[in-house]
Write an enzyme that holds these catalytic residues in place. Structure first.
Site, PDB file in Angstrom:
ATOM      1  N   LYS A 127     -13.768  48.149  19.147  1.00  0.00           N
ATOM      2  CA  LYS A 127     -12.989  48.074  20.163  1.00  0.00           C
ATOM      3  C   LYS A 127     -11.335  47.288  20.003  1.00  0.00           C
ATOM      4  O   LYS A 127     -11.687  46.400  19.880  1.00  0.00           O
ATOM      5  CB  LYS A 127     -13.448  48.129  21.915  1.00  0.00           C
ATOM      6  N   ASN A 147     -11.062  53.272  32.655  1.00  0.00           N
ATOM      7  CA  ASN A 147     -11.676  52.587  33.930  1.00  0.00           C
ATOM      8  C   ASN A 147     -10.961  52.241  34.652  1.00  0.00           C
ATOM      9  O   ASN A 147     -10.455  51.181  35.992  1.00  0.00           O
ATOM     10  CB  ASN A 147     -12.868  50.604  33.409  1.00  0.00           C
ATOM     11  N   ASP A 183     -18.758  50.053  35.217  1.00  0.00           N
ATOM     12  CA  ASP A 183     -19.193  48.818  35.581  1.00  0.00           C
ATOM     13  C   ASP A 183     -20.058  47.712  37.073  1.00  0.00           C
ATOM     14  O   ASP A 183     -19.754  48.392  37.891  1.00  0.00           O
ATOM     15  CB  ASP A 183     -17.346  47.656  35.714  1.00  0.00           C
ATOM     16  N   ASN A 194     -15.963  42.682  30.585  1.00  0.00           N
ATOM     17  CA  ASN A 194     -15.085  41.270  31.968  1.00  0.00           C
ATOM     18  C   ASN A 194     -15.489  40.326  31.118  1.00  0.00           C
ATOM     19  O   ASN A 194     -16.862  39.842  30.463  1.00  0.00           O
ATOM     20  CB  ASN A 194     -13.733  41.007  33.181  1.00  0.00           C
ATOM     21  N   ASP A 219      -7.532  51.039  23.714  1.00  0.00           N
ATOM     22  CA  ASP A 219      -6.766  50.593  25.207  1.00  0.00           C
ATOM     23  C   ASP A 219      -5.955  49.669  25.059  1.00  0.00           C
ATOM     24  O   ASP A 219      -6.095  48.394  24.964  1.00  0.00           O
ATOM     25  CB  ASP A 219      -8.245  50.052  25.359  1.00  0.00           C
ATOM     26  N   GLU A 255      -8.512  55.129  25.045  1.00  0.00           N
ATOM     27  CA  GLU A 255      -9.280  54.486  27.300  1.00  0.00           C
ATOM     28  C   GLU A 255      -7.784  54.088  27.632  1.00  0.00           C
ATOM     29  O   GLU A 255      -6.654  53.473  26.782  1.00  0.00           O
ATOM     30  CB  GLU A 255      -9.513  53.550  26.039  1.00  0.00           C
ATOM     31  N   HIS A 267     -17.269  49.859  31.047  1.00  0.00           N
ATOM     32  CA  HIS A 267     -16.633  48.062  30.681  1.00  0.00           C
ATOM     33  C   HIS A 267     -17.501  47.111  30.996  1.00  0.00           C
ATOM     34  O   HIS A 267     -18.306  46.747  31.410  1.00  0.00           O
ATOM     35  CB  HIS A 267     -15.453  48.741  32.074  1.00  0.00           C
ATOM     36  N   ASN A 321      -4.249  49.986  28.537  1.00  0.00           N
ATOM     37  CA  ASN A 321      -4.400  49.760  29.144  1.00  0.00           C
ATOM     38  C   ASN A 321      -3.540  50.010  30.421  1.00  0.00           C
ATOM     39  O   ASN A 321      -2.740  49.713  31.253  1.00  0.00           O
ATOM     40  CB  ASN A 321      -4.668  47.796  29.900  1.00  0.00           C
ATOM     41  N   LYS A 340      -8.061  46.202  22.693  1.00  0.00           N
ATOM     42  CA  LYS A 340      -7.735  45.953  23.548  1.00  0.00           C
ATOM     43  C   LYS A 340      -6.432  46.104  23.530  1.00  0.00           C
ATOM     44  O   LYS A 340      -5.369  45.261  22.713  1.00  0.00           O
ATOM     45  CB  LYS A 340      -8.083  44.855  24.451  1.00  0.00           C
TER      46      LYS A 340
END
Length: 437
Positions: free
Chosen positions: A205, A284, A308, A337, A236, A261, A335, A238, A207
């Site tokens: 993945k 998410n 999550d 963090n 992703d 995502e 998900h 975001n 980001k």
């Protein structure tokens, strides 16, 4: 406080709340730049019989203060009575709403943080009392190990912590690779090779949301060229893309993505895009609570919900979410963090209990260089983490490490996460935008 025996279960005698700071490299995302330290909070519940249960949640000053308030509720409670504990917390703090989540990519709702921390610690205690792992308390083990994906970031050079944007010259292997700059396709491919070699990840993945779409999509294409069809890829940004941007680049990436995502913000925009491209959409950000699911189903806003347990109200709530997803034709993954081994252990127990696990889970764990559990970092085997074999979570606090990381929290001066401020230290004119490209 004097405790009276209920005859029904062990009562909580004490809660200990310890904020910690862990070294974090300068990772980039749609909200800005990671600070040199990430904040976590370690929670310990101790029963009147001296049994200690532990948990870990994303930390900030407001959440820590709310946890201290919650001691008024949790002290004297039977650890088995999780429904009653949750009801009393809701009465004290008020229920979270989807509006409380905020615009940032991370989740700052109060009640879900607090209850997940208390629930995991209670389940850890119950597991120790019954001599069973938490996975058995969630319905039993469906798999012996839980697969995770390599989680790549665009990043500036540096190790984080006191080193900041400098590198530790003594580091080698992945410890050295995670300090390298990655702001273009070549840097991302090098990062992926190093992480996959170190941990054996079988899927990847990236980001995004940090650079122009052309750079990030080129990085995904470079990953596809480097790893081929046998390694599933996901991306992703975001929710920072406009719908027309997401459509353009979503079409370009259709042949190479396992899923996309949060390319756009909000259920309406996600539902529009879902009708326009073939790639499954995951979230998410647009569907983050049970009260948002009816609109999700009505609109068809995503194919995959990334749970999550810190943000969905705990491990048992995540099991309930799995059933809801099955009922309405959704798939479930997880998900992540910035976290340490207590959170990872909880994720592994949950992942092992889920009836279906079609996608490798997210984890930031390779980016962290410190640990708060005894025995050091949990081990990955071919990209998967075996379910801890001991009772409860199967991990224990290293109290010396806890003290060191707490002192690091006191010394670093951070009280909450703010990636915009960190980015402005590098680029003074930079400001966070919910939709940028």
């Amino acid at each position: 406080m004097k405790l009276e025996k209920s005859g029904k279960g062990p009562l909580v005698r004490e809660i200990r709340i310890t904020p910690i700071a862990i070294v974090d490299p300068p990772l980039l995302n749609a909200a800005g730049l990671h600070a040199p330290y990430a904040l976590r909070t370690i929670v310990e519940l101790e029963t009147e019989d001296g049994i200690v249960g532990i948990s870990e949640i994303p930390g900030n000053e407001a959440i820590d203060e709310a946890l201290r308030e919650a001691s008024n509720i949790i002290i004297g409670k039977d650890v088995y009575q999780l429904g009653k504990i949750q009801r009393e917390l809701e009465a004290w703090f008020g229920k979270d709403s989807s509006q409380d989540r905020g615009d940032a990519p991370w989740d700052q709702r109060k009640l879900v943080h607090i209850f997940s921390a208390l629930e995991v610690a209670c389940l850890d205690i119950i597991g120790k009392i019954t001599n069973r792992p938490v996975v058995d308390l969630l319905g039993g083990k469906m798999r012996d190990a839980v697969p995770f994906a390599a989680y790549l970031f665009f990043k500036y050079e540096g190790a984080g912590g006191k080193l900041g944007f400098s590198k530790d010259p003594a580091a080698n292997g992945w410890a050295a690779a995670r300090q390298e700059k990655a702001i273009d396709p070549e840097g991302i491919v090098a990062q992926a090779r190093a992480m996959c070699q170190a941990y054996g990840f079988q899927s990847i993945k990236l980001k995004g949301g940090a650079f122009e779409p052309e750079v990030e999509v080129a990085s995904m294409q470079a990953l596809y060229q480097a790893f081929g069809e046998g390694v599933p890829l996901r991306f992703d940004p975001n929710a920072i893309w406009k719908p027309e941007t997401a459509l353009k680049y979503g079409k370009i990436m259709e042949p190479i993505l396992e899923y996309l995502e949060d390319p756009v913000r909000g259920q309406d925009h996600m539902a529009w895009l879902r009708k326009m491209i073939q790639t499954p959409l995951a979230t998410n950000m647009c569907t983050t609570s049970f009260d948002e699911i009816p609109a999700s189903i009505d609109l068809g806003s995503e194919d995959i919900i990334l749970s999550d347990h810190h943000f969905w109200g705990g491990l048992r709530a995540s099991m309930e979410l799995s059933r809801v997803c099955t009922t309405f034709g959704r798939q479930l993954s997880m998900h992540s963090n910035s976290h340490l081994g207590i959170s990872l252990a909880a994720m592994v127990h949950l992942g092992a209990a889920l009836p279906d696990l079609p996608y490798a889970l997210d984890t930031h764990y390779p980016w962290q260089s410190e640990e708060v559990i005894t025995g050091g970092a949990l081990e990955f085997q071919e990209g998967a983490v075996p379910v801890p074999s001991g009772p409860g979570l199967g991990v224990e606090l290293d109290r010396s490490a806890l003290a060191t990381l707490h002192q690091q929290y006191l010394d670093c001066g951070l009280k909450k996460r703010n990636d915009e401020i960190e980015m402005q230290k590098v680029h003074p004119e930079w400001t966070f935008k919910k939709i940028r490209w």
